[in-house]
Design an enzyme around this catalytic site. Sequence first.
Site, PDB file in Angstrom:
ATOM      1  N   HIS A  22       0.759  -1.095   0.131  1.00 48.74           N
ATOM      2  CA  HIS A  22      -0.359  -0.012  -0.176  1.00 48.74           C
ATOM      3  C   HIS A  22       0.713   0.958   0.125  1.00 48.74           C
ATOM      4  O   HIS A  22       0.391   2.466  -0.423  1.00 48.74           O
ATOM      5  CB  HIS A  22      -0.620   0.372   1.215  1.00 48.74           C
ATOM      6  N   LYS A  38      -0.572  -7.057  -8.074  1.00 46.57           N
ATOM      7  CA  LYS A  38      -0.881  -8.086  -7.091  1.00 46.57           C
ATOM      8  C   LYS A  38      -2.321  -8.768  -6.924  1.00 46.57           C
ATOM      9  O   LYS A  38      -2.396  -9.886  -7.708  1.00 46.57           O
ATOM     10  CB  LYS A  38      -0.672  -8.175  -5.339  1.00 46.57           C
TER      11      LYS A  38
END
Length: 282
Positions: free
Chosen positions: A39, A151
Site C-alpha cells: 500500500h 498483486k
Amino acid sequence: MTAVRLEQLATVAQVRAWRRSQDANVALVPTMGYLHEGHLSLVREARGDGGKVIVSIFVNPTQFAASEDLARYPRDLQRDLRLLDAEGVAAVFLPTPEEIYPDGFQTTVSVGGVAAPLEGAARPGHFAGVATVVAKLFNIVEPDRAYFGQKDAQQLAVIRRMTSDLNLPVDVVGLPTMREPDGLAMSSRNAYLSPAEREAAPVLYRALQAGRLAYEGGERSGARLREAVAEALRSEPLVFVEYVSVADSASLRELEAAEGPLLLSLAARIGSTRLIDNILLP
Ligand code: PAF
C-alpha cells in the site's frame, strides 16, 4: 508520539468539501486498511506524481461472500493513520458501511468477461462488489489518478475495463507487487498464516518462477506451463491449489498457446488462508 496531521473524513459530504478546497490535482489510493509496504508503495508513487493524496480505508462488505473472512479481516486503524501521516498523505476517507450503502441502496456495477474467470469464478459476486465500491469512490473523491497493485491483477483489469467502459475521468495506475525478502507477495491476509504456514507460503512465488523458467526455456503450451507451476506447488504439502492459469493479460482468457503478453496466476489455500499471486510474462 507526534499527533496525526492528516485530515480524517468520515462522510461523502466531507470528502466533497475537501475535494472542492484543493487546487492541486488529487490522487486516490483505495484500500481496505491493515496497510503494508505494498500500500505504501502506491502512496509514494502517488505522491511522486504530484498533487494531494487521499487514501480510503473501507473494508467493503459487498466484495466478501457470506462464507468469507469479512468479520475477521485484520484491522489496525491507529497504526494505519500513523503510517499514512508519515508518508505525507493529505486526507483519509474512513466511511462506515451505512455511509457507502445507505438504506435502500440497490445499484451494482457488473463488469463482463474480464471479471468472469479465475477470482470471478472462485468468488461469485466479488468483482461486482469491487467495481461498485470503486465506482462510488471515484464519484465521491473525483480523483485525477487512482493507484492499484498488480498483486490483484484481475481486479486491476476489471477496474481498467469499468473505467474505460463508463468513461470515468480517472487515470488508473497499476504498480508492481511488493514482496517479502523470501518472495511472498505482500498481503494483509498474510497475517492469518501460522508460523509453519508462513514458512510454506513462498512456494507460491517459487512456483510462478518455475513457470517463468519454462517459458524462458521456450515452452509455449499453456497446459505444460500450468503443469510446471502446479508441480512446484505440489512440493509443499501444506498448500492446496485452487487454480493455476496462463491467460491473455488483457482479456484474461485462458490460453492453449502462450503467445503475447501473459498473466501467469494462481490461487491456493494454506490452512484456512486463501492467497493469490501472479507474474506477467514475457
Ligand atoms: O484491493 C483492495 O483493497 C480492495 O479490493 C479495493 C480496491 C480497496 C476495493 O474495496
